[in-house]
Design a protein around this motif. Sequence first.
Motif, mmCIF file in Angstrom:
data_model
loop_
_atom_site.group_PDB
_atom_site.id
_atom_site.type_symbol
_atom_site.label_atom_id
_atom_site.label_comp_id
_atom_site.label_asym_id
_atom_site.label_seq_id
_atom_site.Cartn_x
_atom_site.Cartn_y
_atom_site.Cartn_z
ATOM 1 N N GLU A 90 0.831 -1.076 -0.132
ATOM 2 C CA GLU A 90 -0.016 -0.071 0.128
ATOM 3 C C GLU A 90 0.956 1.113 -0.045
ATOM 4 O O GLU A 90 0.622 2.080 -0.698
ATOM 5 C CB GLU A 90 -0.929 -0.077 1.242
ATOM 6 C CG GLU A 90 -1.863 1.353 1.438
ATOM 7 C CD GLU A 90 -2.709 1.291 2.571
ATOM 8 O OE1 GLU A 90 -3.481 2.272 2.750
ATOM 9 O OE2 GLU A 90 -2.636 0.611 3.414
ATOM 10 N N ARG A 91 1.828 1.251 0.844
ATOM 11 C CA ARG A 91 2.720 2.353 0.968
ATOM 12 C C ARG A 91 3.833 2.493 -0.350
ATOM 13 O O ARG A 91 4.408 3.418 -0.479
ATOM 14 C CB ARG A 91 3.368 2.606 2.230
ATOM 15 C CG ARG A 91 2.511 2.725 3.498
ATOM 16 C CD ARG A 91 3.390 3.152 4.629
ATOM 17 N NE ARG A 91 4.147 1.846 5.217
ATOM 18 C CZ ARG A 91 3.695 1.161 6.045
ATOM 19 N NH1 ARG A 91 2.494 1.263 6.441
ATOM 20 N NH2 ARG A 91 4.647 0.174 6.509
ATOM 21 N N GLY A 92 4.035 1.395 -0.671
ATOM 22 C CA GLY A 92 5.061 1.403 -2.021
ATOM 23 C C GLY A 92 6.402 0.866 -1.374
ATOM 24 O O GLY A 92 6.894 1.545 -0.358
ATOM 25 N N TYR A 93 7.229 -0.203 -1.956
ATOM 26 C CA TYR A 93 8.488 -0.223 -1.567
ATOM 27 C C TYR A 93 9.333 -0.976 -2.755
ATOM 28 O O TYR A 93 8.396 -1.357 -3.683
ATOM 29 C CB TYR A 93 8.549 -1.092 -0.358
ATOM 30 C CG TYR A 93 8.151 -2.684 -0.486
ATOM 31 C CD1 TYR A 93 9.325 -3.565 -0.768
ATOM 32 C CD2 TYR A 93 6.717 -2.977 -0.352
ATOM 33 C CE1 TYR A 93 8.891 -4.965 -1.078
ATOM 34 C CE2 TYR A 93 6.476 -4.207 -0.845
ATOM 35 C CZ TYR A 93 7.543 -5.300 -0.989
ATOM 36 O OH TYR A 93 6.983 -6.649 -1.028
ATOM 37 N N TYR A 94 10.423 -1.093 -2.730
ATOM 38 C CA TYR A 94 11.309 -1.815 -3.694
ATOM 39 C C TYR A 94 11.715 -3.225 -3.274
ATOM 40 O O TYR A 94 12.298 -3.293 -2.234
ATOM 41 C CB TYR A 94 12.545 -1.090 -4.378
ATOM 42 C CG TYR A 94 12.206 0.245 -4.700
ATOM 43 C CD1 TYR A 94 12.100 0.738 -5.841
ATOM 44 C CD2 TYR A 94 12.593 1.285 -3.611
ATOM 45 C CE1 TYR A 94 11.598 2.099 -6.422
ATOM 46 C CE2 TYR A 94 12.151 2.633 -3.942
ATOM 47 C CZ TYR A 94 11.642 3.123 -5.320
ATOM 48 O OH TYR A 94 11.689 4.495 -5.772
ATOM 49 N N SER A 95 11.277 -4.137 -4.047
ATOM 50 C CA SER A 95 11.754 -5.659 -3.629
ATOM 51 C C SER A 95 13.153 -5.770 -3.800
ATOM 52 O O SER A 95 13.792 -4.897 -4.366
ATOM 53 C CB SER A 95 10.892 -6.694 -4.504
ATOM 54 O OG SER A 95 11.261 -6.530 -5.664
ATOM 55 N N ARG A 96 13.731 -6.890 -3.321
ATOM 56 C CA ARG A 96 14.896 -7.189 -3.594
ATOM 57 C C ARG A 96 15.393 -7.416 -5.116
ATOM 58 O O ARG A 96 16.485 -6.820 -5.697
ATOM 59 C CB ARG A 96 15.297 -8.529 -2.871
ATOM 60 C CG ARG A 96 15.689 -8.573 -1.143
ATOM 61 C CD ARG A 96 15.775 -9.708 -0.635
ATOM 62 N NE ARG A 96 15.960 -9.409 1.014
ATOM 63 C CZ ARG A 96 16.985 -9.171 1.451
ATOM 64 N NH1 ARG A 96 18.215 -8.987 1.041
ATOM 65 N NH2 ARG A 96 17.009 -9.142 2.568
ATOM 66 N N ASN A 97 14.390 -7.941 -5.877
ATOM 67 C CA ASN A 97 14.747 -8.206 -7.160
ATOM 68 C C ASN A 97 14.670 -6.671 -7.807
ATOM 69 O O ASN A 97 15.566 -6.479 -8.765
ATOM 70 C CB ASN A 97 13.605 -8.963 -7.839
ATOM 71 C CG ASN A 97 13.847 -10.337 -7.500
ATOM 72 O OD1 ASN A 97 14.789 -10.698 -7.164
ATOM 73 N ND2 ASN A 97 12.692 -11.120 -7.783
#
Length: 501
Positions: free
Chosen positions: A186-193
């Motif tokens: 919901e807030r947004g983030y960058y995955s490890r990939n």
Amino acid sequence: MNYHRSLLPHPSDGIMILKGSYIPPEVLTIAFRGSCFPVRASFFREYLERFLGRKVILGSESEKPDLLIIEGKDLVDEEGYLLEVETPGCRLTATSWRGTFTGIQTYIQLVTSNRTLQCCMIADSPALSWRGLMLDVARSFCPLEELLGIIDIMALYKLNVLHWHISDDQGWRFPVDGYPALVSEERGYYSRNDINYVVAYAEKRNIMIVPEVDMPGHMIAALSAYPNLSCTGGPFVIPAGEGIFKDILCVGKADTIAFAKKVVDTLCSLFPSPYIHLGGDEIPLDRWTTCPDCQHRMQELGYGEEKALLGWFCNEIAAYAREKGKTTILWSDYVDASYDSSIITQVWNPLLGNQKKTCNGRQTIKSDYFHSYLDMSYALVPLSRVYRYGKRVQKDRKRNTTVLGAELLLWTEYLNTREKREAHLYPRLLAGAESFWTKDSKLSYTRFKRILMHVIQQVSDNQNNVNKPSSWDPPLLGQLKARSIRKKRVTANSKEAGILL
């Protein structure tokens, strides 16, 4: 034609015009001489094809290619290059793939700007080794596609450091093992990939990504998920907009130190850069004065004031990062002689009272807020001031070789859309790019402005996002008034955070 009006950044070491001309064909052939560069041949071919908008094929030197890339030994700077345009074709000489890549940017600008190239010899190398942009994706999340586009623009204009501000009070944008509640869709983030892809994408383009996790302050996003890491136990609500918040990490707790080290572990695993940025700015110490855990830690260490505890924490985490091969960067707010000498400081406010002592013998990165804070209006940071800043930093470096270079900063408390971010980035990012790369004797703001209208079309898909020339340099009286008001506000905020003035 006049190459002085078509290249940005302007070449540092000069342009020698020669007799004759060269017309690039619709299908370009490139070839390599030397052992180091062919491993990147496919990428260089694809990169040229994308930005030139024409077919590019790999050939051999015997086939008389349109662009021959040569591994040379005589150039001193690894980002330097020699580009020779002759009637039969072009030669690009560099000592490393980095120099080849920066030279390719110049070649692209020549070919896309001119149907016919005047024969010439261009010698070029950077004035500053650290030429960066700090992008805050914590306050406002930046989608991956937009982020990659910014990296492309940085590469095209020879910036080489993306300082990635990936956590703050308003958001935490990457996963940490053992702390799953830090991130949410919901807030947004960058995955490890995602992060692995961005790092590899940037590395191919001669851009080093330096991640920043600000600690022990600017931690409300983390504390809202794990209130046990605070002094009070919360609860906490993630704020919107700007502010300096009193709730910070409780460094008296073993769990907090374990968390900070786990964050460092994650940064080390995701980012190959030899540097990590751990913030260390705007840290009100009020909570520590009444926290039993922090007071107990101070007694154990024999400290009589909370600022000494702050220094201990920063040194402790920096030492942990150093064991893993990373050098720590901190904002210069509290850094003094008690901080480990290996810590690099990033100076944002030259008016702070500790700056002379901080910078004495310690490596520094310059980011003066009235020259580099691109989130500010053009009245506060006009285009001309950004351009002049590179010359100032170059002079500082000549006096003090511990100055690594400079960064422009884009904080995003109020820049929550691509349109707003681009309006603040361009064309000021280009002014910084030239003044950080081009040696001061070759800098010319008049020349720079002449070519901007051509160049600016390359930096945004929507030209309405880019500020018009009439806004670039507002009347001086308005600038002075705006800076006076802002300076009072910055001073008040610094005093609130206990920063020396």
